[in-house]
Write a protein that holds these residues in place. Structure first.
Motif, PDB file in Angstrom:
ATOM      1  N   PRO A 292       0.806  -1.236   0.000  1.00 59.75           N
ATOM      2  CA  PRO A 292       0.000   0.000   0.000  1.00 59.75           C
ATOM      3  C   PRO A 292       0.833   1.278   0.000  1.00 59.75           C
ATOM      4  O   PRO A 292       0.339   2.335  -0.363  1.00 59.75           O
ATOM      5  CB  PRO A 292      -0.805  -0.098   1.305  1.00 59.75           C
ATOM      6  N   MET A 293       2.091   1.202   0.368  1.00 57.00           N
ATOM      7  CA  MET A 293       2.927   2.398   0.428  1.00 57.00           C
ATOM      8  C   MET A 293       3.635   2.709  -0.883  1.00 57.00           C
ATOM      9  O   MET A 293       4.288   3.740  -0.999  1.00 57.00           O
ATOM     10  CB  MET A 293       3.983   2.219   1.511  1.00 57.00           C
ATOM     11  N   LEU A 294       3.529   1.847  -1.884  1.00 60.07           N
ATOM     12  CA  LEU A 294       4.297   2.024  -3.105  1.00 60.07           C
ATOM     13  C   LEU A 294       3.869   3.239  -3.921  1.00 60.07           C
ATOM     14  O   LEU A 294       4.698   3.990  -4.401  1.00 60.07           O
ATOM     15  CB  LEU A 294       4.215   0.764  -3.967  1.00 60.07           C
ATOM     16  N   HIS A 295       2.588   3.431  -4.139  1.00 64.72           N
ATOM     17  CA  HIS A 295       2.112   4.520  -4.994  1.00 64.72           C
ATOM     18  C   HIS A 295       1.318   5.521  -4.177  1.00 64.72           C
ATOM     19  O   HIS A 295       0.230   5.922  -4.557  1.00 64.72           O
ATOM     20  CB  HIS A 295       1.254   3.983  -6.138  1.00 64.72           C
ATOM     21  N   ARG A 296       1.880   5.939  -3.082  1.00 64.59           N
ATOM     22  CA  ARG A 296       1.229   6.923  -2.237  1.00 64.59           C
ATOM     23  C   ARG A 296       1.556   8.307  -2.778  1.00 64.59           C
ATOM     24  O   ARG A 296       2.702   8.658  -2.979  1.00 64.59           O
ATOM     25  CB  ARG A 296       1.730   6.781  -0.807  1.00 64.59           C
TER      26      ARG A 296
ATOM     27  N   VAL B  83     -10.871   1.448  -1.056  1.00 60.97           N
ATOM     28  CA  VAL B  83      -9.963   2.556  -0.791  1.00 60.97           C
ATOM     29  C   VAL B  83      -9.740   3.376  -2.048  1.00 60.97           C
ATOM     30  O   VAL B  83     -10.054   4.538  -2.107  1.00 60.97           O
ATOM     31  CB  VAL B  83      -8.622   2.035  -0.235  1.00 60.97           C
ATOM     32  N   VAL B  84      -9.178   2.778  -3.100  1.00 58.78           N
ATOM     33  CA  VAL B  84      -8.929   3.505  -4.348  1.00 58.78           C
ATOM     34  C   VAL B  84      -9.139   2.553  -5.506  1.00 58.78           C
ATOM     35  O   VAL B  84      -8.758   1.400  -5.442  1.00 58.78           O
ATOM     36  CB  VAL B  84      -7.484   4.063  -4.413  1.00 58.78           C
ATOM     37  N   GLU B  85      -9.765   3.029  -6.554  1.00 61.81           N
ATOM     38  CA  GLU B  85      -9.978   2.220  -7.743  1.00 61.81           C
ATOM     39  C   GLU B  85      -9.563   3.017  -8.949  1.00 61.81           C
ATOM     40  O   GLU B  85      -9.743   4.227  -9.000  1.00 61.81           O
ATOM     41  CB  GLU B  85     -11.452   1.843  -7.846  1.00 61.81           C
ATOM     42  N   GLU B  86      -8.994   2.333  -9.929  1.00 64.09           N
ATOM     43  CA  GLU B  86      -8.520   3.005 -11.134  1.00 64.09           C
ATOM     44  C   GLU B  86      -9.267   2.430 -12.328  1.00 64.09           C
ATOM     45  O   GLU B  86      -9.389   1.227 -12.456  1.00 64.09           O
ATOM     46  CB  GLU B  86      -7.026   2.803 -11.277  1.00 64.09           C
ATOM     47  N   LYS B  87      -9.741   3.288 -13.200  1.00 57.55           N
ATOM     48  CA  LYS B  87     -10.501   2.857 -14.371  1.00 57.55           C
ATOM     49  C   LYS B  87      -9.819   3.410 -15.612  1.00 57.55           C
ATOM     50  O   LYS B  87      -9.590   4.610 -15.708  1.00 57.55           O
ATOM     51  CB  LYS B  87     -11.921   3.416 -14.274  1.00 57.55           C
ATOM     52  N   VAL B  88      -9.471   2.529 -16.531  1.00 62.07           N
ATOM     53  CA  VAL B  88      -8.845   2.972 -17.772  1.00 62.07           C
ATOM     54  C   VAL B  88      -9.921   3.184 -18.816  1.00 62.07           C
ATOM     55  O   VAL B  88     -10.760   2.317 -19.035  1.00 62.07           O
ATOM     56  CB  VAL B  88      -7.826   1.926 -18.279  1.00 62.07           C
ATOM     57  N   LEU B  89      -9.895   4.351 -19.434  1.00 63.49           N
ATOM     58  CA  LEU B  89     -10.822   4.649 -20.511  1.00 63.49           C
ATOM     59  C   LEU B  89     -10.157   4.297 -21.818  1.00 63.49           C
ATOM     60  O   LEU B  89      -9.062   4.749 -22.102  1.00 63.49           O
ATOM     61  CB  LEU B  89     -11.200   6.126 -20.483  1.00 63.49           C
ATOM     62  N   GLU B  90     -10.786   3.477 -22.608  1.00 60.01           N
ATOM     63  CA  GLU B  90     -10.231   3.068 -23.901  1.00 60.01           C
ATOM     64  C   GLU B  90     -10.392   4.203 -24.901  1.00 60.01           C
ATOM     65  O   GLU B  90     -11.269   5.050 -24.776  1.00 60.01           O
ATOM     66  CB  GLU B  90     -10.937   1.805 -24.389  1.00 60.01           C
TER      67      GLU B  90
END
Length: 144
Positions: A35-39, A135-142
């Motif tokens: 969890p600390m990698l991309h803070r 906690v956090v979610e990432e969505k890639v838009l095509e």
């Protein structure tokens, strides 16, 4: 006098207990450090119920409520942002960009930053949201 039996059998099994101990310690270390990698910079993200797609290489653009723009953790202007995105695109044509914007950021500022990403020619642009219950979610838009 000590008498030894003639039919002595050797133990030929591998003792896996130390292996399991080492693997569990490595698992705990991985779970604590991941969890600390991309803070990045703390902002309040909008909520979404979309699924996640995690690419191999990514850049994170953060927009704070006072309209300051960061590329990863570096404060940049829009001109500097375009230059650095252009360099990243030259190194890897399939680079992905994630946009993290505080929900209080004006929509026009978000569009300006998205426009800079599109001008460079990066097609993989994702919006980072904070979904309900996660906690956090990432969505890639095509690409369109």
């Amino acid at each position: 006098m000590i008498v030894e039996p003639r039919n002595r059998r050797f133990l030929s099994e591998i003792n896996v207990v130390p292996l399991v101990d080492v693997v569990l310690v490595l698992l705990v270390i991985f779970m604590v450090t991941t969890p600390m990698l991309h803070r990045g910079i703390d902002i309040t993200l909008p909520r979404s119920q979309s699924n996640t797609v995690v690419p191999m290489e990514r850049l994170v653009i953060t927009i704070e409520p006072d309209k300051r723009v960061y590329l990863d953790k570096d404060l940049v202007t829009l001109l500097d942002l375009r230059k650095r995105l252009d360099e990243a695109k030259a190194l890897n044509p399939l680079v992905s960009v994630y946009l993290r914007a505080d929900r209080r950021v004006p929509y026009g500022r978000i569009v300006q930053v998205m426009d800079e990403v599109k001008r460079v020619g990066i097609e993989r642009l994702g919006m980072v949201t904070n979904p309900q219950g996660r906690v956090v979610e990432e969505k890639v838009l095509e690409p369109l």
